[in-house]
Design a protein around this motif. Structure first.
Motif, PDB file in Angstrom:
ATOM      1  N   ALA A   1       0.828  -1.208   0.000  1.00 37.75           N
ATOM      2  CA  ALA A   1       0.000   0.000   0.000  1.00 37.75           C
ATOM      3  C   ALA A   1       0.863   1.258   0.000  1.00 37.75           C
ATOM      4  N   GLU A   2       1.954   1.252   0.768  1.00 39.40           N
ATOM      5  CA  GLU A   2       2.845   2.406   0.775  1.00 39.40           C
ATOM      6  C   GLU A   2       3.525   2.586  -0.576  1.00 39.40           C
ATOM      7  N   GLY A   3       3.900   1.487  -1.205  1.00 36.75           N
ATOM      8  CA  GLY A   3       4.505   1.575  -2.531  1.00 36.75           C
ATOM      9  C   GLY A   3       3.552   2.163  -3.548  1.00 36.75           C
ATOM     10  N   ALA A   4       2.283   1.769  -3.485  1.00 38.09           N
ATOM     11  CA  ALA A   4       1.295   2.328  -4.401  1.00 38.09           C
ATOM     12  C   ALA A   4       1.100   3.816  -4.157  1.00 38.09           C
ATOM     13  N   ALA A   5       1.071   4.219  -2.895  1.00 36.02           N
ATOM     14  CA  ALA A   5       0.923   5.641  -2.576  1.00 36.02           C
ATOM     15  C   ALA A   5       2.128   6.439  -3.072  1.00 36.02           C
ATOM     16  N   LEU A   6       3.331   5.890  -2.921  1.00 36.41           N
ATOM     17  CA  LEU A   6       4.514   6.581  -3.404  1.00 36.41           C
ATOM     18  C   LEU A   6       4.510   6.673  -4.925  1.00 36.41           C
ATOM     19  N   ALA A   7       4.042   5.642  -5.595  1.00 30.30           N
ATOM     20  CA  ALA A   7       3.953   5.686  -7.057  1.00 30.30           C
ATOM     21  C   ALA A   7       3.074   6.845  -7.511  1.00 30.30           C
ATOM     22  N   ARG A   8       2.007   7.086  -6.790  1.00 26.06           N
ATOM     23  CA  ARG A   8       1.146   8.226  -7.122  1.00 26.06           C
ATOM     24  C   ARG A   8       1.897   9.537  -6.929  1.00 26.06           C
ATOM     25  N   THR A   9       2.614   9.639  -5.817  1.00 23.65           N
ATOM     26  CA  THR A   9       3.356  10.862  -5.527  1.00 23.65           C
ATOM     27  C   THR A   9       4.422  11.122  -6.582  1.00 23.65           C
ATOM     28  N   LEU A  10       5.121  10.070  -6.994  1.00 24.09           N
ATOM     29  CA  LEU A  10       6.193  10.215  -7.980  1.00 24.09           C
ATOM     30  C   LEU A  10       5.660  10.464  -9.387  1.00 24.09           C
ATOM     31  N   GLY A  11       4.465   9.968  -9.669  1.00 25.29           N
ATOM     32  CA  GLY A  11       3.941  10.043 -11.025  1.00 25.29           C
ATOM     33  C   GLY A  11       4.671   9.123 -11.979  1.00 25.29           C
ATOM     34  N   ALA A  12       5.250   8.029 -11.469  1.00 29.93           N
ATOM     35  CA  ALA A  12       6.043   7.121 -12.297  1.00 29.93           C
ATOM     36  C   ALA A  12       5.172   6.401 -13.318  1.00 29.93           C
ATOM     37  N   ARG A  13       5.715   6.288 -14.537  1.00 23.85           N
ATOM     38  CA  ARG A  13       5.000   5.556 -15.594  1.00 23.85           C
ATOM     39  C   ARG A  13       4.978   4.060 -15.300  1.00 23.85           C
ATOM     40  N   THR A  14       6.089   3.527 -14.780  1.00 19.51           N
ATOM     41  CA  THR A  14       6.232   2.102 -14.504  1.00 19.51           C
ATOM     42  C   THR A  14       6.804   1.918 -13.115  1.00 19.51           C
ATOM     43  N   VAL A  15       6.294   0.935 -12.382  1.00 19.76           N
ATOM     44  CA  VAL A  15       6.824   0.578 -11.072  1.00 19.76           C
ATOM     45  C   VAL A  15       7.250  -0.882 -11.107  1.00 19.76           C
ATOM     46  N   ILE A  16       8.495  -1.133 -10.708  1.00 16.69           N
ATOM     47  CA  ILE A  16       9.042  -2.487 -10.652  1.00 16.69           C
ATOM     48  C   ILE A  16       9.323  -2.830  -9.198  1.00 16.69           C
ATOM     49  N   PRO A  17       8.654  -3.847  -8.646  1.00 21.17           N
ATOM     50  CA  PRO A  17       8.882  -4.218  -7.246  1.00 21.17           C
ATOM     51  C   PRO A  17      10.238  -4.902  -7.066  1.00 21.17           C
ATOM     52  N   LEU A  18      10.922  -4.533  -5.983  1.00 23.34           N
ATOM     53  CA  LEU A  18      12.133  -5.202  -5.530  1.00 23.34           C
ATOM     54  C   LEU A  18      11.981  -5.508  -4.040  1.00 23.34           C
ATOM     55  N   HIS A  19      12.945  -6.294  -3.502  1.00 22.38           N
ATOM     56  CA  HIS A  19      13.053  -6.458  -2.051  1.00 22.38           C
ATOM     57  C   HIS A  19      11.787  -7.067  -1.450  1.00 22.38           C
ATOM     58  N   PHE A  20      11.223  -8.054  -2.118  1.00 19.38           N
ATOM     59  CA  PHE A  20      10.004  -8.682  -1.617  1.00 19.38           C
ATOM     60  C   PHE A  20      10.159 -10.196  -1.493  1.00 19.38           C
ATOM     61  N   ASP A  21      11.328 -10.740  -1.814  1.00 21.95           N
ATOM     62  CA  ASP A  21      11.482 -12.193  -1.841  1.00 21.95           C
ATOM     63  C   ASP A  21      12.852 -12.612  -1.329  1.00 21.95           C
ATOM     64  N   SER A  22      13.066 -13.907  -1.226  1.00 18.49           N
ATOM     65  CA  SER A  22      14.361 -14.552  -0.971  1.00 18.49           C
ATOM     66  C   SER A  22      14.816 -14.521   0.490  1.00 18.49           C
TER      67      SER A  22
END
Length: 258
Positions: free
Chosen positions: A202-223
């Motif tokens: 949810a925080e990542g989605a909110a930040l994507a809105r703030t940044l206005g990024a065209r594409t968001v690539i998730p990192l740091h979620f596995d392993s």
């Protein structure tokens, strides 16, 4: 025009090829399983793909911080020693020495490889709730600007390990972000209860809105065991109508055009 490609190795480690320049983020490259003792022990449950031995020569490493093994481990330190240049926090640079150079927030450096020049700017990051900085230590994100490549015309943003906080809003004011690599995972530890040390979906989605990024690539979620957020929650968070089409998953070990 030259292409930009990204290869996801796992956790926060991405290999980027920007024209003639080869760049790696947060090299955590030990094979799994692996355990790292400490006040908050870490356990790696999946290894990188490709491995450190399969990496090409590196012109640049962007290291968000050196104090946690899921961002820099023993194999990653060997990779740093062979890289042409390393940009990180001033504190990490002092500890690492060699080719490591520390940047304060909003400080920039240019890096050239062949016919390609990029400008890298350090951005604010905070690796946990306000007040935990003495424990978590300093962290940085990065914006990478470049010209003469086949791309959407904006900059790359790599968040580093951070929670969402007010200082991140200035990134979208200063730069036109095309692709944002966001460190998610909602990192938690048994010893710290409900305190989170990286962004949730949810925080990542909110930040994507703030940044206005065209594409968001998730990192740091596995392993790693402490990154326990179900990736399905990331997909769900980005299913909102105003974020439709922005989320992109990279396939581990596969070079993909951006």
């Amino acid at each position: 025009m030259s292409a930009v490609t990204a290869t996801y190795l796992g956790t926060a480690t991405v290999l980027l090829r920007i024209g003639d320049l080869t760049l790696l983020t947060d090299p955590a490259l030990d094979p799994a399983p692996a355990d790292y003792p400490g006040a908050r022990p870490l356990h790696r449950n999946a290894g990188p793909a490709p491995t450190a031995g399969e990496l090409p020569p590196l012109d640049l490493v962007l290291l968000s911080h050196d104090q946690h093994s899921d961002n820099l481990d023993l194999t990653g330190r060997e990779v740093l020693s062979r890289a042409g240049r390393v940009l990180t926090t001033p504190e990490a640079a002092a500890r690492l020495g060699g080719r490591a150079e520390g940047l304060d927030p909003w400080e920039s450096r240019t890096v050239t490889a062949g016919a390609t020049t990029v400008t890298v700017t350090a951005t604010p990051a905070r690796h946990g709730p306000e007040g935990t900085e003495p424990v978590t230590g300093p962290v940085t994100g990065f914006v990478v600007e470049h010209e003469g490549v086949e791309y959407g015309g904006g900059a790359l943003y790599v968040s580093g390990d951070t929670v969402r906080h007010d200082a991140l809003a200035e990134i979208g004011d200063r730069f036109r972000i095309d692709t944002a690599f966001l460190h998610l995972g909602d990192a938690h530890f048994p010893s710290t209860g409900d305190r989170a040390f990286s962004m949730s979906a949810a925080e990542g989605a909110a930040l994507a809105r703030t940044l206005g990024a065209r594409t968001v690539i998730p990192l740091h979620f596995d392993s790693w065991d402490h990154l326990a957020e179900d990736p399905a929650r990331i997909t769900e968070a980005f299913a909102a109508p105003d974020l439709a089409g922005r989320l992109r998953w990279l396939r581990p070990g596969v070079a993909e055009d951006l």
